[in-house]
Design a protein around this motif. Structure first.
Motif, short mmCIF file in Angstrom:
data_model
loop_
_atom_site.label_atom_id
_atom_site.label_comp_id
_atom_site.label_asym_id
_atom_site.label_seq_id
_atom_site.Cartn_x
_atom_site.Cartn_y
_atom_site.Cartn_z
N GLU A 1 49.77 53.68 -2.41
CA GLU A 1 49.06 54.39 -1.53
C GLU A 1 47.79 53.56 -1.12
N SER A 2 47.46 52.53 -1.90
CA SER A 2 46.31 51.68 -1.69
C SER A 2 46.42 50.81 -0.60
N VAL A 3 47.70 50.49 -0.10
CA VAL A 3 47.74 49.54 0.78
C VAL A 3 48.18 50.25 2.29
N ARG A 4 48.06 49.45 3.27
CA ARG A 4 48.36 49.98 4.79
C ARG A 4 49.53 50.32 4.75
N ALA A 5 49.62 51.40 5.69
CA ALA A 5 51.14 51.95 5.72
C ALA A 5 52.29 50.91 6.27
N SER A 6 51.66 50.40 7.26
CA SER A 6 52.62 49.16 7.93
C SER A 6 53.13 48.19 6.61
N THR A 7 52.10 47.82 5.80
CA THR A 7 52.28 46.75 4.70
C THR A 7 53.06 47.56 3.65
N ARG A 8 52.89 48.75 3.42
CA ARG A 8 53.68 49.48 2.45
C ARG A 8 55.22 49.53 2.98
N ALA A 9 55.32 49.82 4.20
CA ALA A 9 56.64 49.81 4.79
C ALA A 9 57.45 48.37 4.53
N ARG A 10 56.55 47.15 4.86
CA ARG A 10 57.36 45.92 4.82
C ARG A 10 57.54 45.60 3.47
N ILE A 11 56.88 46.23 2.26
CA ILE A 11 57.04 45.61 1.16
C ILE A 11 58.42 46.62 0.78
N GLU A 12 58.49 47.98 1.01
CA GLU A 12 59.59 48.73 0.60
C GLU A 12 60.84 48.33 1.28
N GLN A 13 60.54 47.70 2.45
CA GLN A 13 61.94 47.27 3.18
C GLN A 13 62.53 46.01 2.28
N ALA A 14 61.52 44.96 1.80
CA ALA A 14 61.99 43.98 1.01
C ALA A 14 62.28 44.34 -0.33
N LEU A 15 61.89 45.46 -0.68
CA LEU A 15 62.12 46.25 -2.19
C LEU A 15 63.46 46.43 -2.18
N ASP A 16 64.18 46.95 -1.02
CA ASP A 16 65.44 47.35 -1.29
C ASP A 16 66.64 46.31 -0.86
N ARG A 17 65.98 45.27 -0.06
CA ARG A 17 66.80 43.95 0.01
C ARG A 17 67.05 43.35 -1.32
N TYR A 18 65.76 43.05 -1.99
CA TYR A 18 65.90 42.51 -3.22
C TYR A 18 65.36 43.32 -4.18
N ASP A 19 65.98 43.86 -5.49
CA ASP A 19 65.76 44.67 -6.37
C ASP A 19 64.75 44.29 -7.37
N TYR A 20 63.59 43.71 -6.81
CA TYR A 20 62.69 43.34 -7.80
C TYR A 20 61.92 44.47 -8.25
N ARG A 21 61.62 44.12 -9.70
CA ARG A 21 60.60 45.03 -10.18
C ARG A 21 59.45 44.17 -11.14
N PRO A 22 58.31 44.39 -11.20
CA PRO A 22 57.25 43.48 -12.04
C PRO A 22 57.84 43.64 -13.67
N ASN A 23 57.62 42.66 -14.08
CA ASN A 23 57.75 42.52 -15.61
C ASN A 23 57.02 43.28 -16.29
N ILE A 24 57.56 44.26 -17.08
CA ILE A 24 56.76 45.17 -17.87
C ILE A 24 55.76 44.45 -18.75
N TYR A 25 56.16 43.59 -19.50
CA TYR A 25 55.45 42.98 -20.42
C TYR A 25 54.40 42.24 -19.83
N ALA A 26 54.47 41.47 -18.81
CA ALA A 26 53.32 40.93 -18.20
C ALA A 26 52.49 41.96 -17.57
N VAL A 27 52.67 42.87 -17.14
CA VAL A 27 51.80 44.10 -16.52
C VAL A 27 51.11 44.54 -17.62
N ASN A 28 51.77 44.81 -18.82
CA ASN A 28 51.14 45.43 -19.70
C ASN A 28 50.13 44.60 -20.48
N GLN A 29 50.33 43.56 -20.41
CA GLN A 29 49.42 42.55 -21.12
C GLN A 29 48.21 42.21 -20.60
N ASN A 30 48.11 42.48 -19.30
CA ASN A 30 46.99 42.43 -18.60
C ASN A 30 46.26 43.72 -18.27
#
Lengths: 346, 346
Positions: free
Chosen positions: A34-63
DNA sequence: TGCATAATTTTACGCGCGTAAAGTTTTTGT
DNA sequence: ACAAAAACTTTACGCGCGTAAAATTATGCA
């Protein structure tokens, strides 16, 4: 479906490239869409289902100082009662967008300490802990609660954790005793001599109180046995007591359903008919509404936990605690009353 | 106990400083304590109990391609059978120096997929998977097995995973049928019409085979019901069948113990005495040696899983698989025979 | 004692992402 | 249409640890 012709997405930078958004914005999105603009969110989510990327849990939790992990520790998962409550809690934790980590202490003090130890290493946002009880290492738990926002449930240990959510043992016993005495008979109380669970002690006290209030003489039948195999302990104890004719009452109120299951098994083995009807030698009632209590022979009359309320409130309290920075002004205790379930055994 | 006067150890570098050893050597020690000289190891361990430092899990796992996590997925943890097997497996995984991550699919296809999904994100060294069975999403599991070294246990799905470890359903049924027919009586087979678990189908086939081998006519009693509440399904089904007088046999062989528990409850409710003695209307036997099967009334005659062997072999096979780089030349299947446990119900 | 070998230290880079700061673009309100 | 605000981009650093390469030190054995 991911596009197969493109190069694989190895990290957030790759994903940022193919989605046409900068990496910091992608990062922002994953922390809160919700913290990004709706149009940006849409673009991200569109890319998200083309490439099923997900952030690396370990890198996320380290920081992150705080992860999205919620620890759930139960004393004995092979007990369907705890399995059931864990199931409820797990679902609510997931729903809230956190990751539940379920651990069982398997009835062992060392395992409980080990569980807390390995949980601490996971830097969880919070922990829901149902301690072993009497056999818990108080100092271990105390130290853990200082480091990690912790809510106790099911069995209380005075002063530990920022809150406790459980069932009101007085209500449990009051309802069963009331029912039994009203339908004829004065119950004796069947329990383990050295119960692991602190609820057992509260139930005994409540039983004595309930009996004395009614001008009846409380009779506590304490049986030997250690560990978490309550059914077998109950069965053995029942055989001991029955063979020695020590049961000077016609209604047995068991401290919990698992003991009652063993008690009923012993009665059956001895040819003692349990229930209300004529030809019945005994009545048996109990507490917990264990998942199997409706399949005993006869089906068990029991005082039921409010599974929903206990698990829901536990989770909610933990999230309040987390939002409150891990501390409450004063320790909260929430107890839920039982509701009586009348079946054939009493 | 950590020394209180010293500054806190924030990371491996701090710890290296206070222990007087270089950081790379400390790192080496944590990856394999045996890989450093004994004198060095001693110094590290000495420092280790002065300052209770432990490497940051997230930083460690970020830099490892393979974590030390082992996923354990069971279809329904509220079933004590799976809770028990999970307990065995957990302990062996810990013993081997890995970290078990226990997940339950709670009987839900979506949850199973979700479990595999979140496991994949944890980059586990391997996974022990007991799939739902019929309601599993094959394509999801297939894809998962391609990415993660996976050993299936308890219920087999053809071709999925690099190995399967389970029980030999033919042995189970053969033993119960043999016992029942030898002690008088031809059993009918009581099961769910649409069982979730593939073992159920194998047991039915084995039952028919076992009966025909003996020149007896197989009779399968299929009851309706969906989901994982087998006891209630068995109880309802038994009432239906018994009230319609469709049970044309004096011995009932249930597909599994949980159904049998329900069956016994129904019999009790109908006043039907179960067992071998005179005055008994029925005999009931079953399969699995469910933790509660010895506390039913009467105690259940059943064919027992070799819990130890199944869990031990599952874990060992997974470790072999991991050492072998995640692939076997050909898929391994290991089946363990049952051992008959004769109790009062038949 | 001397030398080959093993172990350790030093130095340095990379992992994938959070996040801060400064600059640029887009959106919002009037 | 214009200024202010909001959102985004660019750049850059840090998190804690794995790990490689080269230099140094310790060990074992003849």
């Amino acid at each position: 479906m991911s596009a197969m012709d493109e190069q694989p997405i190895r990290n957030m930078e790759d994903f940022a490239a193919v989605s046409g958004i900068s990496r910091p914005t992608i990062s922002k999105y994953f922390n809160d869409p919700e913290s990004v603009r709706a149009s940006t969110r849409a673009r991200i989510e569109q890319a998200l289902d083309r490439y099923d990327y997900r952030p690396n849990i370990y890198a996320v939790n380290q920081n992150r100082r705080l992860t999205k992990n919620i620890g759930i520790v139960v004393p004995y998962l092979a007990d369907p009662f705890f399995a059931e409550i864990a199931r409820y809690i797990e679902m609510m934790v997931i729903e809230a967008g956190f990751r539940p980590i379920l651990l069982s202490s398997h009835g062992s003090t060392a395992q409980e300490a080990g569980n807390l130890d390995s949980l601490k290493a996971l830097k969880p946002a919070g922990v829901l802990l149902a301690p072993l009880g009497r056999t818990s290492d108080r100092s271990v738990i105390e130290k853990f609660c200082r480091d990690v926002p912790t809510v106790l449930f099911d069995s209380n240990i005075d002063g530990m954790g920022e809150a406790f959510i459980g069932s009101d043992n007085v209500s449990f016993v009051e309802q069963t005793v009331e029912y039994i005495t009203k339908t004829g008979g004065a119950p004796c109380f069947f329990e383990m001599r050295t119960p692991v669970n602190p609820n057992a002690n509260k139930r005994r006290v409540a039983y004595i109180e309930a009996m004395e209030t009614r001008g009846l003489e409380p009779r506590v039948v304490a049986i030997d046995g250690d560990g978490w195999e309550f059914e077998e302990i109950g069965r053995q104890g029942a055989h001991d007591v029955l063979s020695r004719g020590e049961l000077s009452c016609d209604t047995v109120l068991c401290s919990n359903d698992r003991l009652a299951i063993g008690f009923l098994a012993a009665c059956y083995e001895r040819g003692l008919r349990v229930g209300n009807g004529p030809g019945c030698a005994l009545r048996v009632a109990s507490h917990d509404d264990h998942p199997f209590s409706r399949f005993t022979c006869p089906a068990l009359t029991t005082a039921a936990h409010d599974y929903d309320a206990v698990s829901k409130t536990s989770v909610e309290t933990l999230f309040q605690l987390i939002e409150n920075g891990g501390r409450f002004d004063k320790r909260r205790e929430t107890l839920f009353p039982a509701h009586l379930i009348i079946r054939a055994s009493a």
